[in-house]
Design a protein around this motif. Structure first.
Motif, short mmCIF file in Angstrom:
data_model
loop_
_atom_site.label_atom_id
_atom_site.label_comp_id
_atom_site.label_asym_id
_atom_site.label_seq_id
_atom_site.Cartn_x
_atom_site.Cartn_y
_atom_site.Cartn_z
N GLY A 181 -0.44 -2.74 0.52
CA GLY A 181 -0.35 -1.40 -0.38
C GLY A 181 0.04 -0.31 0.41
N GLU A 182 -0.15 -0.12 1.83
CA GLU A 182 0.20 1.09 2.55
C GLU A 182 1.06 0.66 3.70
OE1 GLU A 182 -0.89 4.12 2.22
OE2 GLU A 182 -2.02 3.23 0.41
N ASP A 183 2.21 -0.28 3.19
CA ASP A 183 3.18 -0.61 3.94
C ASP A 183 4.15 0.66 4.28
OD1 ASP A 183 5.36 -2.06 5.07
OD2 ASP A 183 5.00 -3.80 4.03
N VAL A 184 4.37 1.07 5.65
CA VAL A 184 5.29 1.98 5.91
C VAL A 184 6.71 1.58 6.06
CG1 VAL A 184 3.29 3.20 7.04
CG2 VAL A 184 4.65 1.70 8.40
N ALA A 185 6.72 0.36 6.25
CA ALA A 185 8.37 -0.19 6.25
C ALA A 185 8.90 -0.37 5.17
CB ALA A 185 8.19 -1.71 6.99
#
Length: 249
Positions: A181-185
């Motif tokens: 849910g908090e994927d920075v990619a």
């Protein structure tokens, strides 16, 4: 075709707890490339095989241990490395810099090497083969569902769509997407766009997003995300049960 599943999947196969054999090997691809791999064989096979595609670190020690975990659950498992063309066949230890080699990696390299790895698995057992990948390997796992390898399914953990989206309409196996849910990619919008393409093409897939979890949450260094790791493992096993039926093991 999409199933945004919020509940735990059907009962997963029981872990048998046995690894009959495991260790490194080298595989020669159709174009002559030699690459390192690692095989783990179960004491009690469940009739299925897994091609394990690691993150950009290649056949990192984490994935060798993960291969043993899959073997304990009954899967013949093979970890493939991506960098035989640029880094040779030496073991990929903790200090190996996969990022330095990734720039020269091309999709056709992964597909060619994966075809040889799948062939190696099928030499030992003709049962269903599934791909399971993480990060870079997640995107390529989905891509292999469009590579004519006859996979029963393709599972990807937080795989970047850019390694796959040009083949989205060509997949011939169901996909499982286990996302952070908090994927920075990769943004949620990118995955929504990918899902839309799959929907329009009538492709079967399942997607689950772990709220608050970071990219690479499925890693032994992320004890904080133990619940997400356990849930994703059960979802993976449930997906396998639904899409790769075998005779009683």
């Amino acid at each position: 075709m999409c199933h945004d599943v919020d509940s735990r999947p059907p009962a997963a196969p029981v872990t048998t707890g046995g690894v009959a054999a495991h260790g490194p090997l080298e595989i020669t691809a159709g174009d002559g490339n030699r690459f390192p791999a690692y095989r783990a064989l179960p004491t009690h096979p469940n009739g299925r095989s897994v091609l394990l595609l690691p993150d950009l670190r290649g056949a990192h020690p984490f994935y060798l241990l993960l291969a043993q975990r899959f073997a304990e659950a009954g899967f013949r498992t093979l970890v493939m490395d991506y960098y035989g063309r640029s880094a040779g066949t030496a073991p990929r230890g903790e200090s190996f810099d996969g990022a330095a080699h990734m720039a020269s990696l091309k999709p056709e390299h992964v597909e060619t090497d994966a075809a040889a790895a799948v062939a190696a698995l099928r030499e030992e057992d003709e049962g269903p083969v599934l791909s399971v990948g993480f990060c870079l390997g997640g995107g390529y796992s989905w891509r292999l569902a469009a590579a004519g390898l006859g996979l029963a399914g393709a599972v990807g953990f937080y795989g970047p769509p850019r390694f796959f989206e040009d083949r989205a309409e060509e997949v011939s196996a169901p996909l499982l997407m286990l996302l952070a849910g908090e994927d920075v990619a990769t943004t949620p919008e990118q995955f929504d766009a990918l899902a839309g393409r799959l929907e329009r093409a009538g492709k079967a897939y399942e997607r689950h997003v772990y709220a608050g979890a970071p990219h690479s949450f499925f890693d032994d260094s992320f004890a904080r995300w133990a619940d997400a790791c356990a849930d994703s493992w059960h979802r993976l096993l449930g997906f396998v049960e639904r899409h790769s039926p075998v005779a009683a093991a």
